[in-house]
Enzyme design. Structure first.
Site, short mmCIF file in Angstrom:
data_model
loop_
_atom_site.label_atom_id
_atom_site.label_comp_id
_atom_site.label_asym_id
_atom_site.label_seq_id
_atom_site.Cartn_x
_atom_site.Cartn_y
_atom_site.Cartn_z
N LYS A 3 36.59 42.52 39.63
CA LYS A 3 35.21 42.62 39.17
C LYS A 3 34.44 43.63 40.03
O LYS A 3 34.93 44.05 41.09
CB LYS A 3 34.58 41.22 39.23
N TYR A 43 34.19 37.68 27.39
CA TYR A 43 33.78 36.33 27.79
C TYR A 43 33.19 35.53 26.63
O TYR A 43 32.37 34.62 26.86
CB TYR A 43 32.77 36.43 28.94
N PHE A 51 24.82 30.33 32.51
CA PHE A 51 25.05 31.44 33.45
C PHE A 51 25.52 32.71 32.74
O PHE A 51 25.76 33.73 33.38
CB PHE A 51 26.09 31.03 34.51
N THR A 85 38.06 28.81 40.53
CA THR A 85 36.91 29.62 40.10
C THR A 85 35.79 29.60 41.15
O THR A 85 35.18 30.62 41.44
CB THR A 85 36.37 29.08 38.75
N ARG A 96 40.48 34.44 46.02
CA ARG A 96 39.09 33.98 46.13
C ARG A 96 38.88 33.19 47.42
O ARG A 96 37.82 33.26 48.05
CB ARG A 96 38.72 33.14 44.91
N ASN A 106 32.80 36.14 42.48
CA ASN A 106 34.15 35.68 42.84
C ASN A 106 35.25 36.72 42.64
O ASN A 106 36.42 36.38 42.51
CB ASN A 106 34.47 34.34 42.17
N HIS A 109 39.16 38.32 37.96
CA HIS A 109 39.38 37.57 36.72
C HIS A 109 40.88 37.53 36.47
O HIS A 109 41.58 38.49 36.74
CB HIS A 109 38.70 38.29 35.54
N GLU A 120 43.37 39.80 25.64
CA GLU A 120 42.66 40.61 26.63
C GLU A 120 43.34 41.97 26.81
O GLU A 120 42.66 42.99 26.98
CB GLU A 120 42.53 39.84 27.96
#
Ligand code: UDP
Ligand code: MG
Length: 142
Positions: A3, A43, A51, A85, A96, A106, A109, A120
């Site tokens: 990310k 997502y 969120f 997560t 993480r 975090n 993915h 994906e």
């Protein structure tokens, strides 16, 4: 996928290295800045969550580094390598667990099922991925 926070913090090499050293095979990789529409599609299952908007805004703050890894148990083991997560619950030794503190930052993915990984891969790599034989194959699998 790494990310924007992982990219900004210079963690691409460290994260990629873990998958490479594990023995998984890299089939595709690229740095890209996705559109909001693309990110919302990625997502889509979380669209109703409180969120969601903040998470999409965060994902839009910079480029992400997308990868496709292959190998026995790549999805299940890959998720274990990422860690829980919520970083406060991620075991030390996981990505993480070692590199981040908050759920909203975090750094990585990972697809949560083979079916979602296939979806994906289609979304992120419409151009297709590489097919190649690793010379290590016989030293990783019996
Ligand atoms: N997320 C968040 N707050 C939450 C739950 C999730 O910001 O309360 C973010 C977080 O970055 C997470 C992403 O939304 O990685 C996707 O959530 P998911 O439940 O799919 O977790 P993951 O598959 O990334 O472990
Ligand atoms: Mg998820």
């Amino acid at each position: 996928m790494i990310k924007p926070d992982g990219v900004q913090r210079g963690l691409i090499g460290d994260i990629l290295k873990r998958f490479e050293q594990k023995g998984f095979q890299l089939l595709a990789a690229k740095l890209m800045t996705p559109s909001r529409e693309h990110m919302e599609k990625h997502y889509a299952d979380l669209a109703g969550k409180g969120f969601f908007k903040g998470m999409i805004d965060y994902m839009m703050t910079g480029p992400v580094f997308c990868m496709v890894w292959a190998g026995d148990g790549a999805v299940v083991t890959g998720r274990k390598m990422l860690g829980a997560t919520k970083p406060s619950e991620s075991e030390p030794g996981t990505i993480r667990g070692d590199f981040c503190i908050q759920i909203g930052r975090n750094i990585c993915h990972g697809s949560d099922s083979v079916e979602n990984a296939e979806k994906e891969i289609e979304l992120w790599f419409p151009e297709g991925v590489c097919s190649w034989t690793s010379h290590s194959q016989g030293w990783i699998y019996e």
